[in-house]
Design an enzyme around this catalytic site. Structure first.
Site, PDB file in Angstrom:
ATOM      1  N   ASP A 102       0.850  -1.181   0.000  1.00 25.20           N
ATOM      2  CA  ASP A 102       0.000   0.000   0.000  1.00 25.20           C
ATOM      3  C   ASP A 102       0.886   1.230   0.000  1.00 25.20           C
ATOM      4  O   ASP A 102       1.902   1.269   0.675  1.00 25.20           O
ATOM      5  CB  ASP A 102      -0.882   0.004   1.250  1.00 25.20           C
ATOM      6  N   SER A 152      -6.573  28.145   7.547  1.00 23.55           N
ATOM      7  CA  SER A 152      -6.095  28.560   8.849  1.00 23.55           C
ATOM      8  C   SER A 152      -5.182  29.755   8.592  1.00 23.55           C
ATOM      9  O   SER A 152      -4.877  30.071   7.436  1.00 23.55           O
ATOM     10  CB  SER A 152      -5.334  27.423   9.531  1.00 23.55           C
ATOM     11  N   ASP A 187      -6.572  -4.679   5.210  1.00 21.29           N
ATOM     12  CA  ASP A 187      -7.316  -4.568   6.456  1.00 21.29           C
ATOM     13  C   ASP A 187      -8.820  -4.616   6.261  1.00 21.29           C
ATOM     14  O   ASP A 187      -9.534  -5.127   7.101  1.00 21.29           O
ATOM     15  CB  ASP A 187      -6.901  -3.310   7.233  1.00 21.29           C
ATOM     16  N   ASP A 218     -10.813  -6.296   1.224  1.00 17.92           N
ATOM     17  CA  ASP A 218      -9.504  -6.886   0.927  1.00 17.92           C
ATOM     18  C   ASP A 218      -9.523  -8.409   1.082  1.00 17.92           C
ATOM     19  O   ASP A 218      -8.593  -9.089   0.661  1.00 17.92           O
ATOM     20  CB  ASP A 218      -8.440  -6.342   1.887  1.00 17.92           C
TER      21      ASP A 218
END
Lengths: 555, 699
Positions: B316, B392, B534, B538
């Site tokens: 990944d 911000s 996870d 998958d």
């Protein structure tokens, strides 16, 4: 100007290396093309029709093995019948039937490509048996070896088909396309160098001194060619290639050594070509040639330096060697014949120095793989490559694979049994032979030399070599039977295991090699492969060698 | 004994490249040998011994020799017998030590799985308190703050913070919530806040912790395919040597020097591959152990072996190849603005920004534009980021009036500028688009003062490839492993990062189907694939992969589908797993080579000893000049036994592994273990002989 022994010897070796280097590439490729091409020759189609086989059927290993066993069984029975019924056959030269134990031994001997001879050819066999029986098997048994080797290579290459080819096609092509033409050419060359070729029987001549001498002629050159080419070794005469009709000159000697080495040393090329990676073949060739050179150096050194007290006393190790060959050409022939499972001899191995004779013994103990017999050398060394890959593959952190084929439980079992088979036949035979007084009495020499003689006989039989150390009366029911069994086990156990291995590889889909795969074509691997060949043999036979040749050499 | 180490495999994020870290659970201490002795004695049970053919043969030889020594006692015979039994014991000891290390871990895990009370929800409504051991798959249980999760399951309702330290060792609590990929909870963990409803997914006794205990104890250990194959090779070598020794006696008799059975047994035991035979199962257990030490649980030894064979790694992008957060990479001033002005504004706007992106702006400014760092100017008022403004910044009061600096998403910042009546140059729009298409994130910096506003420039935030990753991938390539980066980014972005990181291939805009398809394609080319995942989506890919590592934070579907679970949920772990797999196999191969090479020296010790009386010339083979035949035989047997113990630490920690091409690895290991295996026993046997030869009756 006369050449010195050394110069003549080096010249012969140089010539031989040159010839082999030139021939092995085209011949290897020719064998590859012959055994795998899609086309059938007209003559071959005829044979297939006669045998009622479908030449285009691609078979799995059990079928292949069954065909091989059936063929070899029929061959053995036919040959046995020939030998037992010799007196009723034409061209028998008045020879009587061969005794049952000896007929069994001889039949098995020729079908297993061993050509151990417990008889003396000129005194036992007529021309028909020699030509239609023995010479035919000289072709066929070699073709069987070739077939098994090419089946194994197919197994390595094929992806998931499970098939390893067609035994009958391999047998017929090996015989008709490879062995016959080569044998014909070889015979012509041999005739040119003075080898006898006729159909005469025994002729009695009166010698100059007034005595009478019986001289046997016959189809010698034709038999001689295939005897060497097919790594058979069964001589027309008892004296084999030491006989002047079989091997008259140093020139014919080089030709014969060339003929017996040429196919085994070409097969690595065939292998490389068939697996599509010529360097794989070169690595195997390097292993074969390296061990061969080493062994030859030992024998040559021992013989030319006349190691041992008796040779030292006379100043040369010429006992049992022909003066027209001398130490160099004899040592070369001896190394070549024991390293190739040929077993033809141009000198008497029993008379070699202890160390030189021991090296010849080791050549056979190596499993006849350097370069080994026709086909059997290649498949034998490839099985040892499987073992090497298994250990080496682990050492690079992968579950081992050979040319992309995984070596799992089944494959390692078959390979391990293969390295067990020949020592089993060999050592058990020796142990039994030494265990009873009756069989011990056949040994003519006392002490370590006597042990070497028995060891040599069983090594020669189990390794399908066929050369004899002599010094032992082997034409007894025990030795004829036991050595016959050793030949049978030493040939067909490995063959069946190799075919099963081929089948199991063929069923796999080879993985593409990566940088993480153990490379099997590098010098490092070749070195490890050679070490495995030598160490496996050394560890198995060291005690026996210590009590035989080593005890004698170090005495 | 030095601490076993592997080259660092976590990349620069965890430690500077090249820093070694521990592989196994600490150094092997000789005390473990002593404490495992009782277990080693227990393993003398023939039913256990027969599982290892080589050791079984030694035991048979020991029994036979004992009987003969009783019948015909001599110092020599008894010494040999004693050492034969020691050999068997040492072989058992190797396995016992390996198992003992696991048992300590198991004990600490057991405290986790002590029985808890579950609050089961009834179908009819209401809840019942039942022992956790009676829970069945599909039951719904309620867990509230302070309570222990009674079994493995998925959160189906609510969200809670959970303390998983009992399992992972990680003390920071994690969030578990219903739906999505963070729904799995593990039995034995503690809910710290809130209330969740959990659907039980594992039967009592088959939970994660139970399986973990079984694994580390070695009780669930099954021999792996390669281990079985190696055992077969060792068994057949044993047969070869049995054949050689049995047939030696007739030859010895013929030679006039029959050998005593004790000597023949001694020869046999020395020749058969006892070293590797004894250490083989310890190597397997230790391999599992090494994974557990790294918080990876392999559900089968087969998976560990497969890890060594992996040809393709699916990695990944986020967290593995790139740092999780984007970082400031470049400052691009708008037309008419100097770089220094932009840098100054960017810095001011970020002084109060504690996000990693904000910090990275400060770092960039300081690196590129010198130490402009200053304290927040007096009167400056930080403007925090809100989801509404998506900006911000900071409000300053300067001599010339009020100054507002804003930094934020391009759309938000330009909108703010326009609202204040400022213009946004077309050039800025182009820069923003370029950064976006190259896979980066543009942040626009703007200032407003005296009733108008202008764009000062753009900060280019980009994915930062972890330091050292390129080298890692080069190593992997050298090992023959292809790396494929999997990311949800678009193709162009993915390619840009892939090129920077040096991976071999990318799978961009990856869907679960794409992953599955990629794995199948790689496998059909004969390559083994490893991946980590996870999410529930998958699961198919994890099941299809040869090595599927599920993150512990993942769903139970993912954990069920994979064959390993990483408790740290660290995507870099995949690379370590591959290395451990390789190390396991190399250890086997190296010790096999060593074991067989040892035989050469043993032959040179024993064979002359046996036959010198008959053939004095054979004394030439006694190359190390061992004192007497008896001493030579005893020394070889003693060496053979001691070498097992000496190699236990190596078997447990694995041989040193450096990522390298196969050819280089083979060369190195052949030199070390092949040549070493030939030479070491000559020296060892000689040294032992110097001692043994002083024993009366032997020397």
């Amino acid at each position: 100007m006369a050449l010195s022994d050394t110069a003549a010897g080096l010249l012969q070796i140089g010539l031989l290396v040159l010839l082999l280097a030139a021939v092995h590439v085209p011949l290897g490729d020719f064998i590859a093309a012959s055994l795998t091409g899609p086309r059938h020759l007209r003559a071959e189609r005829g044979v297939y029709r006669l045998l009622r086989v479908d030449p285009d059927a691609d078979t799995r290993w059990p079928t292949y093995a069954l065909s091989l066993v059936a063929f070899s069984t029929v061959s053995t029975l036919l040959l046995y019948a020939f030998l037992r019924l010799q007196q009723h056959l034409p061209l028998s030269l008045g020879m009587p039937a061969v005794e049952p134990a000896q007929a069994w031994n001889t039949a098995v001997s020729f079908v297993t490509n061993t050509n151990w001879q417990s008889y003396s050819g000129e005194a036992t066999l007529g021309h028909l048996v020699q030509m239609a029986g023995l010479a035919v098997q000289n072709f066929l048994s070699a073709a069987v070896g070739l077939a098994v080797a090419v089946a194994l290579v197919r197994g390595l290459v094929r992806a998931g088909t499970g098939t390893i080819g067609n035994f009958w096609v391999d047998l017929v092509r090996g015989t008709l396309r490879v062995l016959l033409p080569l044998a014909f050419a070889g015979a012509v060359v041999l005739v040119l160098t003075g080898v006898v070729q006729n159909l005469s029987g025994a002729t009695t001549y009166t010698t100059l001194a007034g005595g009478s001498q019986t001289i046997v002629g016959g189809p010698i050159a034709s038999q001689e060619a295939i005897k060497e080419l097919g790594t058979n070794g069964g001589g027309f005469f008892n004296a084999n290639s030491a006989h002047p009709f079989e091997n008259p000159t140093p020139i014919s000697n080089v030709v014969e050594v060339f003929l017996l080495l040429v196919i085994p040393f070409s097969l690595p090329r065939t292998y490389g070509t068939l697996v599509g990676d010529r360097r794989q073949g070169s690595a195997v060739l390097a292993v074969m040639a390296g061990v061969f050179a080493l062994s030859h150096a030992v024998t040559l050194y021992a013989e030319t330096h006349a190691l041992g007290s008796a040779p030292q006393a006379v100043g040369a190790a010429m006992e049992g060697k022909e003066v027209r060959f001398g130490e160099w050409a004899s040592a070369l022939f001896a190394t070549a014949t024991t390293s190739t499972s040929t077993g033809a001899v141009n000198s008497f191995h029993d008379s070699y120095t202890a160390l030189g004779g021991g090296a010849l013994l080791v050549n056979m103990m190596l499993g006849e793989v350097t370069p080994g017999g026709v086909g059997s050398g290649l498949y034998g060394i490839l099985v040892l490559a499987v073992i090497t890959v298994f250990v080496g593959g682990l050492m690079v952190g992968r579950t081992p694979e050979f040319l992309g084929n995984k070596i799992r439980q089944r494959e390692i079992t078959l390979a391990a049994l293969h390295i067990l088979a020949t020592p089993f036949a060999l050592l058990t035979g020796v142990a039994i032979a030494l265990s009873s007084e009756a069989t011990r009495s056949a040994v003519l020499n006392p002490g370590p030399h006597g042990l070497s003689e028995v060891l040599y006989a069983f090594t020669s039989a189990a390794g399908n070599n066929g050369s004899a150390f002599a010094g032992i009366s082997v034409n007894t029911p025990f030795y004829n039977t036991a050595l016959g069994l050793a030949m049978l086990l030493g040939r067909f156990l490995p063959v069946l295991l190799v075919l099963a291995l081929a089948g199991s590889f063929a069923a796999q889909r080879p993985a593409a090699p990566t940088a993480g795969t153990l490379p099997t074509r590098t010098p490092t691997f070749a070195g490890m492969h050679a070490a495995v060949v030598v160490v496996v043999t050394g560890l198995t036979f060291f005690p026996a060698l210590a009590l035989g040749p080593l005890a004698e050499a170090l005495a | 004994m030095s601490t076993p180490t592997l080259p660092d495999t976590r990349g620069a994020a965890a430690a500077p490249a090249g820093t070694p870290h521990r592989v196994a659970g600490g150094a092997f201490s000789p005390r473990q040998l002593v404490s495992s002795l009782p277990d080693a004695f227990r393993k003398l049970d023939p039913r256990h011994l027969v599982r290892t053919p080589v050791v079984f043969v030694v035991a048979l030889g020991a029994v036979l020799s004992t009987v003969l020594a009783v019948a015909d006692p001599s110092v020599f015979a008894w010494v040999v017998v004693a050492w034969l039994w020691t050999t068997v014991l040492f072989a058992n000891l190797a396995e016992a030590v390996a198992e003992g290390r696991g048992r300590a871990q198991a004990a600490s895990l057991r405290t986790v799985s002590t029985d808890t009370v579950a609050r089961r929800l009834e179908a009819a409504g209401g809840e019942v308190r039942v022992p956790a051991s009676t829970l069945r798959v599909g039951d719904l249980v309620v867990v509230e703050a302070g309570e222990t999760v009674p079994g493995d399951g998925d959160v189906v309702e609510g969200v809670a913070s959970v303390d998983e330290s009992a399992i992972t060792g990680e003390s920071a609590p994690v969030i578990r919530e219903s739906g999505g990929d963070r729904s799995a909870v593990t039995g034995g963990t503690t809910v710290l806040s809130d209330r969740v409803v959990v659907r039980i997914t594992a039967k009592a006794g088959e939970s994660f912790v139970d399986r973990m205990i079984a694994l580390v104890e070695g009780s669930a250990r099954q021999r792996t395919p390669n281990e079985i194959a190696l055992n077969i090779l060792l068994a057949s070598l044993t047969l070869v040597f049995l054949l050689a020794v049995v047939t030696l006696q007739p030859m010895a008799i013929y030679s006039g020097r029959p050998q005593s059975v004790v000597v023949l047994v001694a020869l046999l035991v020395c020749l058969i591959p006892t070293t590797i035979g004894a250490l083989l199962s310890a190597i397997g257990i230790a391999g599992m152990d090494r994974l557990v030490q790294r918080n990876v649980l392999a559900m089968s030894g087969r998976a560990v072996e497969a890890a060594g064979d992996v040809g393709t790694l699916l990695l990944d992008k986020t967290g593995t190849i790139t740092l999780g957060n984007r970082q400031a990479h470049e400052l691009l001033p708008a037309p008419g603005v100097t770089l220094a002005e932009l840098a100054d504004a960017a810095q001011l706007s970020s002084l109060a920004d504690t996000t990693p992106e904000g910090r990275s702006v400060l770092v960039l400014v300081e690196e590129r534009h010198g130490p402009l760092t200053r304290e927040r100017p007096p009167g400056a008022e930080p403007v925090p980021f809100t989801a509404q403004t998506r900006m911000s910044g900071v409000d300053l009061v300067t001599a010339s009036g009020r100054r507002e600096i804003r930094k934020g998403a391009a759309a938000a910042a330009t909108h703010w500028v326009r609202t204040l009546g400022g213009d946004v140059p077309a050039e800025v729009g182009r820069v923003v688009d370029d950064i976006a298409t190259a896979g980066g994130t543009p942040l626009v910096v703007a200032e407003g003062s005296r009733g108008t506003a202008r764009v000062l420039g753009v900060i280019h935030l980009k994915d930062v490839v972890k330091e050292g990753m390129r080298e890692r991938f080069e190593q992997l390539r050298a090992m023959g492993i292809r790396t494929v980066m999997v990311t949800g980014d678009n193709e162009r972005t993915a390619r840009a990062i892939a090129a920077e990181a040096g991976v071999d291939d990318v799978l961009a805009e990856a869907t679960p189907e794409d992953k599955l398809e990629l794995i199948r394609r790689e496998q059909s080319g004969g390559r083994l694939v490893a991946m980590m995942g996870d999410g529930t989506n998958d699961a198919p890919a994890l099941a299809q992969a040869d090595v599927g590592v599920a993150m512990n934070t993942g769903t139970s579907a993912a954990k069920e589908a994979g064959n390993m679970v990483d408790l740290d949920s660290d995507p870099t772990k995949l690379i370590e797993i591959v290395e451990i797999g390789k190390q396991l196999l190399i250890t086997r191969g190296a010790l096999t080579t060593f074991s067989i090479a040892n035989d050469i020296a043993k032959y040179f010790a024993i064979v002359p000893a046996m036959f010198v009386p008959a053939f004095p010339g054979l004394d030439a083979l006694n190359v190390t000049r061992l004192a007497t035949p008896e001493s030579a035989v005893v020394s070889a047997v003693v060496f053979n036994a001691l070498v097992i113990v000496a190699l236990i630490p190596l078997a447990l920690r694995g041989v040193r592994y450096r990522p390298a091409a196969a050819a280089a690895l083979l060369r190195r290991n052949l030199w070390v273990y092949g040549l070493g295996g030939v030479v070491v026993p000559f020296i060892g046997i000689k040294l032992i002989d110097l001692l043994v030869s002083t024993v009366p009756g032997i020397g």
